[in-house]
Scaffold this motif. Structure first.
Motif, PDB file in Angstrom:
ATOM      1  N   UNK A  17       0.827  -1.202   0.000  1.00  0.00           N
ATOM      2  CA  UNK A  17       0.000   0.000   0.000  1.00  0.00           C
ATOM      3  C   UNK A  17       0.865   1.257   0.000  1.00  0.00           C
ATOM      4  N   UNK A  18       1.841   1.312   0.874  1.00  0.00           N
ATOM      5  CA  UNK A  18       2.740   2.468   0.939  1.00  0.00           C
ATOM      6  C   UNK A  18       3.452   2.660  -0.396  1.00  0.00           C
ATOM      7  N   UNK A  19       3.879   1.557  -0.986  1.00  0.00           N
ATOM      8  CA  UNK A  19       4.637   1.637  -2.232  1.00  0.00           C
ATOM      9  C   UNK A  19       3.808   2.059  -3.438  1.00  0.00           C
ATOM     10  N   UNK A  20       2.487   2.057  -3.312  1.00  0.00           N
ATOM     11  CA  UNK A  20       1.683   2.555  -4.435  1.00  0.00           C
ATOM     12  C   UNK A  20       1.988   4.027  -4.711  1.00  0.00           C
ATOM     13  N   UNK A  28       1.214   7.125  -9.281  1.00  0.00           N
ATOM     14  CA  UNK A  28       0.521   6.675  -8.076  1.00  0.00           C
ATOM     15  C   UNK A  28      -0.371   5.510  -8.492  1.00  0.00           C
ATOM     16  N   UNK A  29      -0.143   4.355  -7.935  1.00  0.00           N
ATOM     17  CA  UNK A  29      -0.879   3.150  -8.310  1.00  0.00           C
ATOM     18  C   UNK A  29      -2.143   2.938  -7.483  1.00  0.00           C
ATOM     19  N   UNK A  30      -2.593   3.975  -6.796  1.00  0.00           N
ATOM     20  CA  UNK A  30      -3.840   3.888  -6.031  1.00  0.00           C
ATOM     21  C   UNK A  30      -4.617   5.187  -6.217  1.00  0.00           C
ATOM     22  N   UNK A  31      -5.204   5.342  -7.397  1.00  0.00           N
ATOM     23  CA  UNK A  31      -5.942   6.569  -7.701  1.00  0.00           C
ATOM     24  C   UNK A  31      -7.393   6.327  -8.070  1.00  0.00           C
ATOM     25  N   UNK A  32      -7.792   5.066  -8.195  1.00  0.00           N
ATOM     26  CA  UNK A  32      -9.171   4.770  -8.584  1.00  0.00           C
ATOM     27  C   UNK A  32      -9.762   3.718  -7.648  1.00  0.00           C
ATOM     28  N   UNK A  33     -11.081   3.707  -7.515  1.00  0.00           N
ATOM     29  CA  UNK A  33     -11.714   2.636  -6.734  1.00  0.00           C
ATOM     30  C   UNK A  33     -11.376   1.244  -7.287  1.00  0.00           C
ATOM     31  N   UNK A  34     -11.192   1.127  -8.588  1.00  0.00           N
ATOM     32  CA  UNK A  34     -10.838  -0.177  -9.172  1.00  0.00           C
ATOM     33  C   UNK A  34      -9.463  -0.643  -8.675  1.00  0.00           C
ATOM     34  N   UNK A  35      -8.513   0.267  -8.551  1.00  0.00           N
ATOM     35  CA  UNK A  35      -7.195  -0.099  -8.022  1.00  0.00           C
ATOM     36  C   UNK A  35      -7.299  -0.501  -6.551  1.00  0.00           C
ATOM     37  N   UNK A  52     -15.946   3.149  -3.142  1.00  0.00           N
ATOM     38  CA  UNK A  52     -16.249   4.467  -3.704  1.00  0.00           C
ATOM     39  C   UNK A  52     -15.078   5.427  -3.507  1.00  0.00           C
ATOM     40  N   UNK A  53     -15.237   6.640  -4.016  1.00  0.00           N
ATOM     41  CA  UNK A  53     -14.172   7.633  -3.930  1.00  0.00           C
ATOM     42  C   UNK A  53     -13.869   8.043  -2.488  1.00  0.00           C
ATOM     43  N   UNK A  54     -14.883   8.057  -1.636  1.00  0.00           N
ATOM     44  CA  UNK A  54     -14.661   8.425  -0.230  1.00  0.00           C
ATOM     45  C   UNK A  54     -13.769   7.386   0.450  1.00  0.00           C
ATOM     46  N   UNK A  55     -14.034   6.121   0.211  1.00  0.00           N
ATOM     47  CA  UNK A  55     -13.205   5.073   0.800  1.00  0.00           C
ATOM     48  C   UNK A  55     -11.785   5.145   0.252  1.00  0.00           C
ATOM     49  N   UNK A  56     -11.660   5.401  -1.034  1.00  0.00           N
ATOM     50  CA  UNK A  56     -10.336   5.544  -1.649  1.00  0.00           C
ATOM     51  C   UNK A  56      -9.555   6.667  -0.966  1.00  0.00           C
TER      52      UNK A  56
END
Length: 185
Positions: A17-20, A28-35, A52-56
């Protein structure tokens, strides 16, 4: 196995997670709910997942907070872990579910994913701290790499992250240096 299976999984998930946010290419490998969905599935979470975006945004904020654990010493890490556990009102309990044998959880059912990630990481880091194994929480030794890793090797020899291909790059550079030395020697 250095630590309990769930401890190791929680630490490795936290490092991923940190490395995203610490990729050499700047992506940044964590920019969408799908990721986030892919991360959730890959690490076998079985808790609330809104997708959803809030959780992201909450998980990305947790990621920033967890990154600090790789930049402090053991004593300061203990304080960060205690703060996370206190803020989440974490109460550890043994549970068995799905195909998993007894392991620890410390969040109430229905807790937000970001809270679960923070608390499970804090529980894992608590094991690292109390085992006096904090040296296993490392930064990658690759050139131009800031990624983090958890060294679960028996001899504590892991030096490179898994996200930026640093081990392979170091091996290629060493090979090229040996070839250059052989040609000049």
């Amino acid at each position: 196995m250095v630590f309990a299976r769930d401890t190791e999984a929680n630490l490795l998930a936290a490092a991923e997670l940190v490395n995203t946010a610490l990729r050499r290419d700047g992506h940044d490998a964590l920019t969408t709910p799908a990721e986030l969905d892919a991360f959730y599935v890959r690490w076998g979470y079985s808790v609330r997942h809104d997708g959803d975006d809030a959780e992201l945004a909450e998980v990305r904020a947790a990621r920033t907070r967890l990154q600090r654990l790789w930049g402090v010493d053991r004593d300061e890490a203990a304080g960060l872990v205690n703060a996370i556990l206190r803020e989440a009102d974490a109460v550890p309990f043994l549970t068995r579910h799905d195909a998993l044998d007894w392991h620890l959880h410390a969040t109430a059912p229905g807790a937000p994913l970001a809270t679960v990630v923070l608390v499970e990481t804090a529980m894992g880091v608590a094991d690292v701290v109390r085992s006096d194994e904090y040296a296993r929480m490392k930064r990658c030794e690759g050139d131009d790499c800031d990624a983090v890793l958890v060294d679960l090797s028996r001899n504590r020899s892991k030096r490179f992250c898994d996200v930026n291909n640093c081990g392979n790059r170091a091996n290629v550079a060493a090979y090229r240096a040996r070839r250059a030395d052989a040609q000049t020697g």
